[in-house]
Design a protein around this motif. Structure first.
Motif, PDB file in Angstrom:
ATOM      1  N   PRO A 121       0.818  -1.224   0.000  1.00  0.00           N
ATOM      2  CA  PRO A 121       0.000   0.000   0.000  1.00  0.00           C
ATOM      3  C   PRO A 121       0.848   1.268   0.000  1.00  0.00           C
ATOM      4  N   GLU A 122       2.040   1.223   0.618  1.00  0.00           N
ATOM      5  CA  GLU A 122       2.914   2.403   0.645  1.00  0.00           C
ATOM      6  C   GLU A 122       3.382   2.790  -0.756  1.00  0.00           C
ATOM      7  N   ALA A 125       1.724   5.729  -3.146  1.00  0.00           N
ATOM      8  CA  ALA A 125       1.938   7.170  -2.960  1.00  0.00           C
ATOM      9  C   ALA A 125       3.243   7.669  -3.578  1.00  0.00           C
ATOM     10  N   VAL A 149      -7.839  -1.919   6.782  1.00  0.00           N
ATOM     11  CA  VAL A 149      -8.389  -0.561   6.708  1.00  0.00           C
ATOM     12  C   VAL A 149      -9.153  -0.216   7.978  1.00  0.00           C
ATOM     13  N   GLN A 154      -5.082  -0.700  11.544  1.00  0.00           N
ATOM     14  CA  GLN A 154      -4.345   0.451  11.033  1.00  0.00           C
ATOM     15  C   GLN A 154      -2.967   0.599  11.664  1.00  0.00           C
ATOM     16  N   HIS A 159      -1.282   2.840   5.664  1.00  0.00           N
ATOM     17  CA  HIS A 159      -1.427   3.271   4.266  1.00  0.00           C
ATOM     18  C   HIS A 159      -2.582   2.576   3.545  1.00  0.00           C
ATOM     19  N   TYR A 160      -3.183   1.559   4.177  1.00  0.00           N
ATOM     20  CA  TYR A 160      -4.378   0.968   3.585  1.00  0.00           C
ATOM     21  C   TYR A 160      -5.485   2.013   3.448  1.00  0.00           C
ATOM     22  N   LEU A 161      -5.440   3.052   4.270  1.00  0.00           N
ATOM     23  CA  LEU A 161      -6.463   4.098   4.203  1.00  0.00           C
ATOM     24  C   LEU A 161      -6.356   4.935   2.934  1.00  0.00           C
ATOM     25  N   ASP A 162      -5.237   4.857   2.212  1.00  0.00           N
ATOM     26  CA  ASP A 162      -5.021   5.684   1.018  1.00  0.00           C
ATOM     27  C   ASP A 162      -5.493   5.011  -0.263  1.00  0.00           C
ATOM     28  N   ILE A 163      -5.959   3.764  -0.173  1.00  0.00           N
ATOM     29  CA  ILE A 163      -6.275   3.007  -1.391  1.00  0.00           C
ATOM     30  C   ILE A 163      -7.434   3.627  -2.156  1.00  0.00           C
ATOM     31  N   GLN A 165      -8.488   6.697  -2.242  1.00  0.00           N
ATOM     32  CA  GLN A 165      -8.060   7.950  -2.863  1.00  0.00           C
ATOM     33  C   GLN A 165      -7.225   7.676  -4.102  1.00  0.00           C
ATOM     34  N   PHE A 166      -6.358   6.676  -4.040  1.00  0.00           N
ATOM     35  CA  PHE A 166      -5.544   6.302  -5.198  1.00  0.00           C
ATOM     36  C   PHE A 166      -6.433   5.861  -6.359  1.00  0.00           C
TER      37      PHE A 166
END
Length: 662
Positions: A121-122, A125, A149, A154, A159-163, A165-166
């Motif tokens: 997941p990192e 970004a 998530v 967490q 970084h699972y929280l950014d998926i 948005q990606f």
């Protein structure tokens, strides 16, 4: 107007060609169909249920690339190795690659050379990957270990929280697929919300792992209990989970000193050393790993035959995830939890430290800890306890856990329970379990005397019993729902309506006591729990014989009970051949063949390619890559077993013979 029925690609043929299976497992067809229809999915399926097939087969037929968000490098390597073995073009992009290797892999990805790409997941970004992703044709994003998530995951991978948005930032939003093995209602809601799944197909196939045997033990000496277990399971691959880094190091060293090769794995070990340790475990160069929860998430090593917990974990979610790393191949495996009185306090300290600025999360985590504690002390079916926690209906008995296979005796605790009830009702305010224990015992501690609690009528009501006996009584009343415990940091105890009713109606209250295997041989044995009523011991000895016979009859053998000595011998030869192929190909043994497939080969003893191809797990690539070696191993074994006069006719299939009249 007649609507034309949609035609789907030949997914069943793909299953046989690439994976060697003739039919799908429960839930797989529905999820595959939904993804091919362009619909988001959430699959909650137990470990070993084939979650990866659910997104890998659609990826084969989708026009673009499938990105798989995966938590650990080792998982990526395993999955990519197995995909490439099956001739499905796949790669991973992570920190294990050098800068040059990463650039080359990214260039190949841009040229559409891969159908499936695994990333952490990192990675989403980083500028270099974002540039690639915005230009590539990404058809699907599959999120493995999707429970990360949720809040309780967490801390592991924020970084699972950014998926979401990606995915939203891409020129065209791909189909989203999320998979996990364990998710309570709140965790499932978190996944749906935080990954922003659009009208998803949600499928829960159940959490049960019938091949796993569950046991809970509270030994006086945990290390001796572990050593006793390992002596009975020589050469098997297993994980020993510990709460802290210090415990991990200590257990690994003590096991090595005791003659059990083991290495320690935790976040404090340098990353290069951790990678080497994990490789040694994956390639069966060492059989044992002592680890914190930093080890194992997503590990696809199928031949882990046991998972031992050296201490009680902080939640049933964590426990079931970790225990689920055993028996991924579907063959029998064991999950044994050793716990002690200090485990609860250590977990409580860790939870309070990590949630000091989040009171709501502290309450939730303490509630999970309480349920974990209850699991360790329940007299009900352990499997049912776990499944009911995840809201799955059960029969209440599984015949494959230490509680179901034990012999129990009902103990009348009405007198002791009445004393507890009277004390709790008499207290000026609620107190925790330890305070109740001290009050019932009649202890004159400073907290008690300063609050003048020693003046209560119920003070010292059970002073003739020792503290362990009173503790077991309180635990039993909590487990049976006569007492409840608050979910805040104070964990104060109160009576429930069920307790009110039992006392009002003068009902007999009983709790169950498990008859212990070793202690029961001594007629002077009385457990601390039994001393509440001091029952006669004489029935115990005959009951012990019943328990031993019941265990021998019902409990599955974790070492693969084969039908004949010849099958056992052939299975050993097949494992030796697999290890040789593993070293030649530079692949973990279970990637060559999982234990379950070797077991089927040993049972069926195929002599032709046609017969071998019918074995589950033998796809086209495995047949071509290893079929000759396996068949030669079987043939040589049968030749050695007989008189050595096998001929070519012995290896023909039925179709090769001419049965017509002369």
């Amino acid at each position: 107007m007649v609507t034309e029925k949609k035609k789907y690609p030949p997914v069943r043929k793909a299953l046989k060609k690439y994976y060697g299976y003739d039919s799908f497992r429960p839930g797989q067809p529905e999820l595959i169909k939904a993804l091919l229809d362009g619909r988001d999915v959430l699959g909650i399926m137990p470990t070993g249920a084939g979650k990866s097939v659910c997104y890998q087969i659609p990826a084969i037929f989708m026009p673009g690339i499938t990105l798989v968000i995966s938590p650990l490098i080792s998982l990526m390597k395993d999955q990519v190795a197995q995909l490439n073995q099956a001739r499905i073009p796949a790669a991973f992009l992570n920190s294990s690659l050098s800068a040059a290797q990463y650039r080359k892999a990214l260039a190949f990805a841009a040229q559409n050379r891969y159908k499936i790409i695994y990333v952490a997941p990192e990675r989403l970004a980083t500028p270099q990957f974002l540039e690639f992703a915005t230009k590539a044709n990404i058809s699907m994003i599959a999120v493995d270990e999707a429970h990360c998530v949720s809040q309780w995951g967490q801390n592991f991978r924020p970084h699972y929280l950014d998926i979401a948005q990606f995915a939203a930032a891409l020129p065209k939003r791909p189909v989203m697929a999320a998979f996990t093995a364990t998710a309570t209602g709140p965790v499932k809601s978190d996944i749906l919300k935080l990954l922003d799944l659009h009208d998803p197909k949600i499928l829960i196939t159940g959490f049960d792992r019938p091949n796993l045997y569950f046991a809970v033990e509270e030994p006086e000496d945990k290390f001796k209990a572990v050593c006793d277990y390992l002596e009975k399971h020589p050469g098997q691959s297993g994980i020993i989970y510990c709460l802290t880094r210090a415990d991990t190091e200590e257990v690994a060293q003590m096991l090595c000193d005791a003659g059990f090769p083991c290495k320690a794995y935790h976040a404090g070990v340098p990353i290069e050393e951790r990678s080497a340790i994990q490789d040694d475990f994956q390639f069966d160069r060492i059989p044992l790993i002592a680890a914190t929860c930093a080890f194992g998430m997503g590990i696809d090593k199928s031949n882990v035959r046991f998972v031992l917990h050296y201490s009680m974990p902080g939640s049933l979610e964590a426990y079931y995830q970790e225990a689920g790393r055993a028996g991924r191949d579907g063959a029998p495996a064991e999950c044994i939890l050793f716990h002690g009185p200090e485990d609860y306090q250590i977990n409580k300290f860790l939870i309070e430290r990590s949630n000091k600025d989040s009171p709501d999360q502290l309450t939730r985590d303490l509630s999970r800890l309480h349920r974990m504690y209850d699991y360790c002390h329940t007299d009900f079916c352990l499997r049912s306890f776990i499944l009911e926690y995840f809201n799955e209906p059960t029969s209440g008995s599984c015949s494959n856990c230490s509680n179901c296979l034990a012999t129990w005796k009902e103990v009348d605790v009405t007198e002791g329970a009445a004393a507890v009830y009277k004390l709790v009702r008499e207290l000026p305010r609620p107190y925790g379990k330890n305070m109740l224990r001290d009050l019932l015992r009649g202890s004159h501690g400073k907290r008690i005397t300063s609050a003048r609690l020693d003046k209560m009528q119920s003070f010292g009501a059970l002073q003739r019993y020792d503290l362990d006996a009173i503790k077991e009584l309180l635990d039993g009343l909590l487990t049976r729902g006569f007492l409840s415990r608050s979910n805040d940091a104070w964990q104060v105890v109160s009576v429930t309506p069920a307790f009110d009713q039992a006392i009002r109606n003068k009902e007999k209250i009983t709790l169950r006591q498990k008859l212990q295997n070793d202690a029961i041989q001594d007629e002077s044995y009385l457990s601390s729990f039994s001393r509440l009523r001091s029952p006669d011991v004489s029935p115990y000895v005959s009951a012990m014989q019943d328990m031993v016979e019941k265990e021998q009859k019902n409990r599955p053998d974790s070492t693969f009970t084969l039908q004949t000595a010849a099958e056992e011998q052939l299975y050993g030869r097949l494992k030796t051949k697999r290890l040789k192929l593993s070293r030649e190909r530079g692949l973990p043994p279970y990637v060559i063949f999982p234990d379950a497939t070797l077991l089927l080969i040993a049972r069926n003893m195929p002599l032709t390619e046609e017969e071998l191809s019918q074995i589950e797990g033998i796809g086209a690539a495995r047949l071509e890559n290893y079929g000759k070696d396996i068949l030669n191993t079987v043939r040589n074994f049968l030749s050695d077993l007989g008189d050595g006069t096998l001929t070519d006719d012995d290896f023909k299939s039925d179709e090769d013979y001419d049965d017509s009249d002369d």
